[in-house]
Scaffold this motif. Structure first.
Motif, PDB file in Angstrom:
ATOM      1  N   GLY A  65      43.243  36.089  33.355  1.00 11.68           N
ATOM      2  CA  GLY A  65      44.126  35.749  34.048  1.00 11.68           C
ATOM      3  C   GLY A  65      45.051  35.825  35.004  1.00 11.68           C
ATOM      4  O   GLY A  65      45.863  35.907  35.817  1.00 11.68           O
ATOM      5  N   TRP A  66      44.612  37.715  35.011  1.00 15.03           N
ATOM      6  CA  TRP A  66      45.695  38.173  35.006  1.00 15.03           C
ATOM      7  C   TRP A  66      44.606  39.636  35.060  1.00 15.03           C
ATOM      8  O   TRP A  66      44.589  40.497  33.966  1.00 15.03           O
ATOM      9  CB  TRP A  66      46.470  39.203  34.678  1.00 15.03           C
ATOM     10  N   VAL A  85      50.316  32.839  32.506  1.00 19.98           N
ATOM     11  CA  VAL A  85      48.760  33.608  32.598  1.00 19.98           C
ATOM     12  C   VAL A  85      48.173  32.692  31.726  1.00 19.98           C
ATOM     13  O   VAL A  85      48.066  32.632  30.362  1.00 19.98           O
ATOM     14  CB  VAL A  85      49.158  34.803  32.227  1.00 19.98           C
ATOM     15  N   ALA A  89      45.277  39.148  29.866  1.00 19.57           N
ATOM     16  CA  ALA A  89      45.227  40.192  31.082  1.00 19.57           C
ATOM     17  C   ALA A  89      44.364  41.776  31.141  1.00 19.57           C
ATOM     18  O   ALA A  89      44.545  42.331  29.748  1.00 19.57           O
ATOM     19  CB  ALA A  89      46.887  40.945  30.963  1.00 19.57           C
TER      20      ALA A  89
END
Length: 96
Positions: A65-66, A85, A89
């Protein structure tokens, strides 16, 4: 949340929100089920290597998500803590 099937197990891995876990009414009533908290109290290197291999082979789906450079790790941590998020990550670490 989908209730666990009879004999199923729900693994509690993280608690970043700090909010209590909420289960649907009667989710814990009926056939045997279990809720287990995950606490990593042992070296995880071999397990992480296996998970990395499974992800690289496509056998394990990893939602990212990141993604960004190591220098933005504070931003990534803030986004995770702020529930901004969905997924993982990923920090890019230079090879040199």
């Amino acid at each position: 949340m989908t209730p666990a099937r009879p004999g199923g197990s729900l693994q509690s891995v993280g608690w970043t929100s700090g909010e209590p876990a909420v289960f649907p009414p009667y989710a814990t009533v009926g056939p045997a089920k279990s809720l287990t908290s995950f606490v990593n109290g042992w070296p995880a290197g071999e397990d992480l290597a296996e998970l990395t291999l499974l992800a690289a082979e496509g056998a394990l789906s990893v939602g990212i998500g990141w993604q960004g450079p190591w220098e933005r790790s504070g931003e990534a941590a803030g986004a995770l803590r702020g529930r901004q998020v969905s997924g993982k990550a990923v920090l890019e670490v230079p090879r040199d």
